[in-house]
Design an enzyme around this catalytic site. Structure first.
Site, PDB file in Angstrom:
ATOM      1  N   LYS A 197      91.644 -46.354  60.885  1.00 20.76           N
ATOM      2  CA  LYS A 197      92.483 -45.658  61.866  1.00 20.76           C
ATOM      3  C   LYS A 197      93.586 -46.589  62.379  1.00 20.76           C
ATOM      4  CE  LYS A 197      90.977 -41.594  61.952  1.00 20.76           C
ATOM      5  NZ  LYS A 197      90.823 -41.772  60.517  1.00 20.76           N
ATOM      6  N   GLU A 241      85.738 -47.133  59.554  1.00 19.56           N
ATOM      7  CA  GLU A 241      86.567 -46.014  60.015  1.00 19.56           C
ATOM      8  C   GLU A 241      87.529 -46.465  61.132  1.00 19.56           C
ATOM      9  OE1 GLU A 241      87.416 -43.304  58.969  1.00 19.56           O
ATOM     10  OE2 GLU A 241      88.089 -42.114  60.662  1.00 19.56           O
ATOM     11  N   GLY A 259     102.736 -33.182  41.878  1.00 24.18           N
ATOM     12  CA  GLY A 259     101.900 -33.818  40.858  1.00 24.18           C
ATOM     13  C   GLY A 259     102.638 -34.965  40.197  1.00 24.18           C
ATOM     14  N   LYS A 276      98.897 -35.576  54.803  1.00 25.84           N
ATOM     15  CA  LYS A 276      97.600 -35.044  55.219  1.00 25.84           C
ATOM     16  C   LYS A 276      96.745 -34.654  54.020  1.00 25.84           C
ATOM     17  CE  LYS A 276      94.686 -33.581  58.327  1.00 25.84           C
ATOM     18  NZ  LYS A 276      93.875 -34.674  58.904  1.00 25.84           N
ATOM     19  N   ARG A 295     101.754 -32.108  53.787  1.00 27.93           N
ATOM     20  CA  ARG A 295     101.573 -32.551  52.400  1.00 27.93           C
ATOM     21  C   ARG A 295     102.555 -33.656  52.017  1.00 27.93           C
ATOM     22  NH1 ARG A 295      98.717 -28.249  49.425  1.00 27.93           N
ATOM     23  NH2 ARG A 295      99.249 -29.361  47.549  1.00 27.93           N
TER      24      ARG A 295
END
Ligand code: AGP
Length: 606
Positions: free
Chosen positions: A482, A478, A99, A601, A27
């Site tokens: 990457k 995509e 947040g 992530k 996170r």
């Protein structure tokens, strides 16, 4: 999108908090911290960088106690540094936050006027001072209620108090927050994953709620301070797959898992005997769906773009795609005959969740395609289709992307079949083709060394382009994403036919360009566009499939050939070389592949 953990126990908690924080690094990983309460004092330890650094400091300073909160940060206000790391403590309270507090500047001004001295540049520190201020005049519950009413924005909070040494407060608005139950101890976590090493019994706070976590009980309250009851849920305790095995990085492991993850997902959805797709208890009549809106962010959005082509090809349903952060602020025309599909690996992406929430509030049909089935998006949408690919740890999404594609393809086929828009034979053939996928993906992975070789030029480039038409256009996007996120090389994805409308001007001698051109209906057109790039000095890496007819390989720099499959399934195979290209480009540069700079992530802020 930070990670929060809190433990109220009678035993020392710091070691367990650190373990949980390591799991939460997906996170955010720019700084970390822990605060504990012992002998009437709040002790705070924090540092820039990873939890590993924090652990080293704590081994020396022995910050421990029976109640504590911990945090991993992904900076929103103030650069990553020790002073900006959470917790943010006063003498009386210590706060961890996920947040953004949107009115922090204004609140800070008022608090400074009232004599508060700020140490950090964060929005979070206003919470520390605000609650400290209210506690001067009010009891704990009133202070929390008053403080929460003053905050604008989104937050999940964990707070400990010098004067209430047996309580952790949790509160949420916008950002998710979970409570876990253990023997003589209870927990707080930014999601159930944070709690998995400690318990599988959890409750989730609803928006606007707060809770008081004691050692032996947890009390929940709504935004008016009224008590609410909570259901205790059991979450799966699958902890396998969080191991790199013999791979150097999770990303490499996850790329190589793809034949198996696709196989498992097919097993979940395909009834081989009846040649059918099991999408059970789908709550709506497919014949009454007039339009579909596909919504996601980043890689998940790219899977929506590909699904648009499939839905157009196999059904008469109108289809649109939207980026969640745009959709949520658009003046949408909600239609009850429309199906809204939300695609998210984590199921916690703030923008995707907000888009879902908007649809729920407008009483729309909502379906989510997620990997994490206990996530907020899965819990709150009308229908859920899991992608069954197991935990994805690398920040760059790989196996989840193929999983999303597979489930979107299966859903499209099933809807088409139920609407009589595909024949029974056509449907069976498509199912047979799908069953070939795991083997073909496995064979395609054999191009590893060629991609490793090609990646050298990409890692040195100052810019690169990825081109494709039809299904291959979103794959180009995509591939570019990457390369950007892992190797920090500027990369643009473009529809091959658009080059001459501007981007062709970027092509200069030696610029590496990936052209994705399977032998589908667009092949010849794409090859012509490729020649236009080559004649302007572009160094083209062509990715096509094995075929007997010779490719016009004149002046090509490199050619990679993947397996052959039906045209509509090429996106699954074309993705593999691009994943390997980005992986090896980043690897040769020595970058942190599983945790690229500036990213996380799970993106739980908007
Ligand atoms: C992909 O490699 C990314 N890191 C990112 O674009 C990701 O797909 C996006 O943030 C959406 O995440 P989600 O699938 O968890 O909603």
């Amino acid at each position: 999108m930070c990670g929060i953990v809190g433990i109220n126990s009678s035993k020392p908690v710091t070691g367990v908090i650190l373990n949980s924080l390591k799991k939460l690094e997906y996170r955010g990983y720019d700084s970390a911290g822990v605060a504990t309460l012992k002998d009437g004092f709040i002790n705070e330890t924090k540092c820039e960088g990873r939890v590993e650094n924090l652990e080293n400091i704590i081994t020396k300073n022995k910050n421990d106690g029976p109640i504590g909160i911990g945090h991993v940060r992904w900076a929103t206000h103030g650069q990553p540094s020790e002073v900006n790391a959470h917790p943010h403590s006063s003498e009386k309270v210590s706060v961890v936050h996920n947040g953004i507090i949107e009115n922090s500047t204004l609140l800070k001004k008022h608090l400074i006027r009232a004599g508060h001295v700020f140490k950090s540049q964060t929005d979070t520190e206003v919470i520390t001072h605000l609650i400290t201020e209210y506690l001067k005049k009010h009891d704990l519950k009133t202070s929390i209620l008053k403080m929460l009413k003053r905050l604008h924005g989104s937050f999940a909070l964990g707070i400990i108090f010098k004067d209430f040494p047996d309580i952790i407060v949790g509160a949420r608005r916008g950002s998710p927050l979970a409570v876990g139950y253990g023997p003589n101890e209870n927990y707080l976590g930014s999601d159930s994953y944070a709690l998995k090493t400690m318990t599988n019994k959890v409750s989730y706070l609803d928006d606007g709620e707060f809770c008081l976590i004691h050692k032996n009980q947890v009390e929940f309250f709504n935004s008016e301070g009224e008590k609410v009851n909570k259901e205790v849920l059991e979450v799966s305790s699958d902890d396998q797959n969080y191991d790199k095995g013999n791979f150097k990085h999770f990303m490499a492991k996850e790329i190589y898992e793809q034949p198996n993850t696709i196989k498992s997902c097919l097993k979940e959805y395909i009834d081989k005997i009846n040649k059918d797709i099991n999408i059970i208890n789908f709550p709506w009549n497919s014949k009454e769906i007039e339009s579909i809106k596909l919504i996601g962010c980043g890689t998940a959005y790219h899977s929506c773009l590909i699904a648009k082509y499939w839905i157009e090809q196999f059904t008469d349903i109108e289809v649109e795609t939207d980026i969640a952060s745009e959709f949520r602020y658009r003046k949408n025309k909600f239609k009850s005959s429309q199906l809204y599909i939300f695609v998210s690996q984590s199921g916690e992406t703030a923008d995707t969740y907000a888009a879902l929430d908007l649809c729920i509030k407008n009483k729309m049909k909502t379906c989510s395609i997620v990997n994490v089935v206990e996530s907020s998006i899965a819990r709150d949408s009308g229908y859920v289709l899991p992608i069954h690919c197991g935990p994805e740890v690398g920040v760059a999404s790989t196996k989840a992307f193929l999983g999303q594609l597979l489930v979107l393809y299966l859903l499209t086929l099933k809807i088409s079949f139920l609407r009589n828009e595909i024949s029974k034979d056509g449907y069976s053939t498509k199912i047979d083709n799908l069953l070939e996928l795991p083997k073909l993906i496995e064979n395609t992975l054999k191009i590893e060394s060629e991609m490793q070789e090609a990646s050298k030029d990409f890692s040195k480039a100052k810019g690169s382009m990825f081109l494709g038409r039809g299904y291959s256009f979103p794959i180009a996007l995509e591939g570019a994403l990457k390369l950007k996120e892992l190797a920090y090389v500027h990369a643009e994805g473009y529809p091959a036919g658009e080059m001459k409308h501007g981007p062709l001007a970027l092509i200069e001698n030696g610029m590496p360009v990936v052209v994705i051109a399977p032998r589908d209906e667009f092949y010849k057109k794409t090859v012509s566009n490729m020649q236009e790039v080559i004649s302007r000095g572009g160094k083209v890496l062509l990715i096509s499939n094995k075929s007997t007819d010779e490719v016009s390989s004149e002046n090509l720099w490199k050619k990679i050939e993947v397996e052959t499959i039906s045209d509509d399934l090429f996106p699954f195979l074309m993705t593999i070389p691009l994943q390997l290209l980005a992986y090896y480009a980043a690897n040769s540069l020595g970058y942190d592949i599983d945790k690229p700079r500036n990213l996380a992530k799970s993106v739980t802020v908007e």
